[in-house]
Each structure stands twice: as C-alpha cells, then as structure tokens.
Design a protein around this motif. Structure first.
Motif, mmCIF file in Angstrom:
data_model
loop_
_atom_site.group_PDB
_atom_site.id
_atom_site.type_symbol
_atom_site.label_atom_id
_atom_site.label_comp_id
_atom_site.label_asym_id
_atom_site.label_seq_id
_atom_site.Cartn_x
_atom_site.Cartn_y
_atom_site.Cartn_z
ATOM 1 N N ALA A 31 0.883 -1.251 0.004
ATOM 2 C CA ALA A 31 0.051 0.025 0.102
ATOM 3 C C ALA A 31 0.860 1.326 0.051
ATOM 4 C CB ALA A 31 -0.850 -0.071 1.277
ATOM 5 N N ASP A 32 0.175 2.642 -0.220
ATOM 6 C CA ASP A 32 0.991 3.804 -0.371
ATOM 7 C C ASP A 32 1.752 3.835 0.892
ATOM 8 O OD1 ASP A 32 0.306 3.773 -2.940
ATOM 9 O OD2 ASP A 32 -1.397 5.152 -2.563
ATOM 10 N N ASP A 33 1.169 3.496 2.030
ATOM 11 C CA ASP A 33 1.619 3.874 3.044
ATOM 12 C C ASP A 33 2.475 2.861 3.903
ATOM 13 O OD1 ASP A 33 -0.391 2.268 3.502
ATOM 14 O OD2 ASP A 33 -1.079 3.296 5.601
ATOM 15 N N GLU A 34 3.025 2.036 3.051
ATOM 16 C CA GLU A 34 3.767 0.701 3.575
ATOM 17 C C GLU A 34 5.113 0.847 2.770
ATOM 18 O OE1 GLU A 34 0.656 -2.671 4.528
ATOM 19 O OE2 GLU A 34 1.550 -2.690 2.522
ATOM 20 N N ASP A 35 6.063 0.392 3.539
ATOM 21 C CA ASP A 35 7.340 0.376 3.066
ATOM 22 C C ASP A 35 7.644 -1.079 2.011
ATOM 23 O OD1 ASP A 35 10.164 0.354 2.063
ATOM 24 O OD2 ASP A 35 10.916 0.064 4.016
ATOM 25 N N PRO A 36 7.653 -0.860 0.666
ATOM 26 C CA PRO A 36 7.671 -2.059 -0.113
ATOM 27 C C PRO A 36 9.140 -2.806 -0.032
ATOM 28 C CG PRO A 36 8.197 -0.216 -1.536
ATOM 29 C CD PRO A 36 7.797 0.457 0.000
ATOM 30 N N GLU A 37 10.033 -2.411 0.542
ATOM 31 C CA GLU A 37 11.247 -2.902 0.559
ATOM 32 C C GLU A 37 11.126 -3.915 1.788
ATOM 33 O OE1 GLU A 37 15.547 -1.668 2.121
ATOM 34 O OE2 GLU A 37 15.014 -1.311 -0.040
ATOM 35 N N LEU A 38 11.094 -5.271 1.668
ATOM 36 C CA LEU A 38 10.767 -6.202 2.597
ATOM 37 C C LEU A 38 12.111 -6.784 3.256
ATOM 38 C CD1 LEU A 38 8.213 -8.738 1.038
ATOM 39 C CD2 LEU A 38 7.703 -6.560 2.596
ATOM 40 N N ALA A 39 13.144 -6.721 2.586
ATOM 41 C CA ALA A 39 14.320 -7.223 3.122
ATOM 42 C C ALA A 39 15.491 -7.034 2.205
ATOM 43 C CB ALA A 39 14.328 -8.770 3.343
ATOM 44 N N THR A 40 16.681 -6.812 2.691
ATOM 45 C CA THR A 40 17.695 -6.555 1.549
ATOM 46 C C THR A 40 19.277 -7.166 2.046
ATOM 47 O OG1 THR A 40 19.300 -4.632 0.783
ATOM 48 C CG2 THR A 40 18.212 -4.340 2.918
ATOM 49 N N TYR A 41 19.842 -7.765 1.146
ATOM 50 C CA TYR A 41 20.848 -8.496 1.383
ATOM 51 C C TYR A 41 22.296 -8.100 0.600
ATOM 52 C CZ TYR A 41 16.929 -11.323 2.834
ATOM 53 O OH TYR A 41 15.989 -11.823 3.354
ATOM 54 N N PRO A 42 23.392 -8.380 1.118
ATOM 55 C CA PRO A 42 24.662 -8.191 0.265
ATOM 56 C C PRO A 42 24.840 -9.176 -0.718
ATOM 57 C CG PRO A 42 25.257 -8.735 2.512
ATOM 58 C CD PRO A 42 23.736 -8.707 2.737
#
Length: 328
Positions: A31-42
């Motif tokens: 949703a517009d008010d949610e951060d779409p990035e769930l996880a990030t990894y090297p």
C-alpha cells in the motif's frame, strides 16, 4: 529469512531485484503508506536464493545472479521442487576431470563410506530417542563396508532402511504413528514432512557440491537418470537420519505441528509451511562438533564440509572419503 548465504522468499507477489549493489526483496503490492522493501542482502555473501510460488525476478537481478554465482531454486508454494537457475561460473577443470575419471572401484569405495555412515546414523538417532535392540543395523553396517559391488551395497542399504523405518514409530509422541515409508505421494503427515525435508536437504547438498566445483548430476551410487542430481542424492544419504529424520521427529515431539496443520493431500497449510521454513533454517544454523574436523560448525556448514572432503577424496588429496557419522 537469511542464514549466512541462503535466503528463503515465501511472500506471494514479491519481486527480487537489485539496488545499488544489494539484493532486495520488494513487495509490488504494498500500500502507499507501507514500505515496499521487505528485506535487503549483500550480494557478495549470497550463494543460494530459494523462492516459493508467486515470486519473480527482474532481468537485471538474474544478470547479477549469474555474474556473482547465485543459484536460484524454484519451489511451488507448498515446497515441491520445480527447478533451478545455475549461473555460468567457471569450474575448476582438473576437479571435473578427476570426477569424470573415477572408475567403478573408486566409486564403490566412496559409496560404501556414505551408506555405512547412513546406517550408523540410523542407529544413533534411534539410540538418542531411547530405541534399543538395533544390532541388526550394526550388522548391516558391517555388511555395507564389505560388499564387492554396488548392487549388494544397495541391497544392504535397502534392508537397513526397512529395519530402521520399522522402529521409527517408537520415536514419536502419542497421537502420531509411522507405519512405512511412502513417497509420490506421501500417504500420511509424517511421510509428507520427511519428503519435504529430504527435498530441502538435497538442495543443500547440491549447493555445496556446486560451490566446490563438483558435478551434482554424476553420482557414485544412484543410477544416472536425466535430470536426477545423483551425486547430491548420494551425499544426502549420510544426512538423512541424523539431520532430516531428527528434524521431523523434533517438530512432532515438540508439538510444532498438529494434524490440523495439514490439508487433505497431506501438504502443510500456508501458515504452517512458513513455520516449517523458519524452523528448518534455524535447525540448519544450530551447531555441532564435526566428528572429522573436531570443531563446532553449523549443520549447513557441515554439509559443505562434506563436499570438501568428497572433493579431496575424488582428486586424491585424501586416500578415502570421511563420511559424516555420529557414534552417539
């Protein structure tokens, strides 16, 4: 979920992409008010990404995966293996030549160590669960070490498996029973969990073999068949009782799952499957003392160390293969 170098992506509708040198799991339906990035990894630390169901990749990510040697394993939403993307990493030619040059006697010697270790680990698991009277397995382990051909080795392994599974029911708490090993499809909830766990351990073995430049499709005991990762299945044998079966009995005996967590076709429900993945990853992160190296490693690292020992046996750096075997 992320452990060392392995990632599991289960959320449906997500996308795996790259962003400024990192691997990002992106919720395209956020949703517009949610951060779409769930996880990030090297990306430098990853070597395997397992995705389930409706998860997709961007084209730039696939290019990055190929460049950095990241294997992508595809599963259905409930965990059935569908295939893999294997990057075009340079292999060490001398290792592959040594593997392809193994003769029957050399293959048999390695296979005997694997199956003898599997039978030893069957006895060990039963003993840890308070099941005694397993001398027949001890005798079959000795028989496995003394066979003169692969057919006799398969015979000893098959008889040991039958005797072992006859006693596995004694390791389970009240309310759960195990009558016999069934596959394709598994006929009960215990067999479903065993098959699922064997699939995940096969992929752990494949990743380890690829990491150390061995061809997972050229086995020493499992017969060659198109699309079958025979060497991964060979390597997995020693892990089946002491890792896979131990994990399944733990899930049941600790009440992680009840019969209500399974559908009519014996698959785990979506929520239960997510729990399974979390528990499996945690299990593979737990440490043990490796019996050959004699220091503490995670189970996932132990699988990869066995690939190293196997490679050394194949290339002649070791005079024999030291299979993973626990006496108690």
């Amino acid at each position: 979920m992320f452990d060392e170098s392995v990632v599991y992506v289960t959320k449906q509708g997500t996308q795996v992409r790259t962003d400024e040198g990192r691997i990002v799991v992106w919720d395209v339906d956020a949703a517009d008010d949610e951060d779409p990035e769930l996880a990030t990894y090297p990306k430098e630390k990853l070597d395997t990404i397992n995705v389930f169901g409706g998860v997709n990749f961007t084209t730039p990510f696939v290019a990055e995966a190929n460049e950095h040697g990241i294997v992508l394993n595809y599963f259905t939403q409930n965990g059935k293996y569908r295939g893999s993307f294997v990057p075009e990493k340079n292999t060490i030619a001398e290792i592959r030549r040594a593997q392809y040059a193994l003769d029957y006697t050399e293959e048999l010697a390695i296979a005997k160590e694997m199956i003898a270790a599997k039978i030893r680990n069957q006895r060990t698991l039963l003993s840890r669960k308070g099941v005694h009277g397993t001398d027949v397995l001890k005798d079959l382990g000795k028989r496995a070490r003394n066979v003169s051909n692969k057919d006799d080795l398969r015979g000893a392994e098959g008889e040991a498996a039958e005797r072992y599974f006859d006693r596995l029911d004694e390791t389970l708490v009240s309310g759960w029973t195990f009558e016999k090993r069934t596959k394709r499809p598994p006929e009960d909830h215990i067999n479903s969990l065993l098959s699922l766990t064997y699939t995940f351990m096969k992929n752990e073995s494949m990743s380890a073999l690829r990491q150390y430049n061995l061809d997972p499709f050229l086995g020493v005991l499992h017969a060659d068949r198109h699309g079958r990762p025979s060497l991964a299945l060979d390597l997995e044998e020693e892990f089946r009782p002491i890792f896979c079966d131990a994990f399944v009995t733990r899930l049941i005996n600790r009440g992680v799952f009840t019969h209500d967590d399974f559908s009519k076709d014996n698959h785990l429900s979506d929520d239960a499957f997510k729990t399974y993945l979390s528990k499996f990853d945690g299990f593979m992160q737990e440490t043990l003392t490796h019996p050959h190296f004699e220091y503490e490693v995670s189970r996932r690292k132990a699988v990869r160390q066995q690939a190293i020992l196997l490679r050394k046996a194949i290339t002649g750096e070791l005079t024999e293969y030291h299979a993973l075997s626990f006496d108690r």
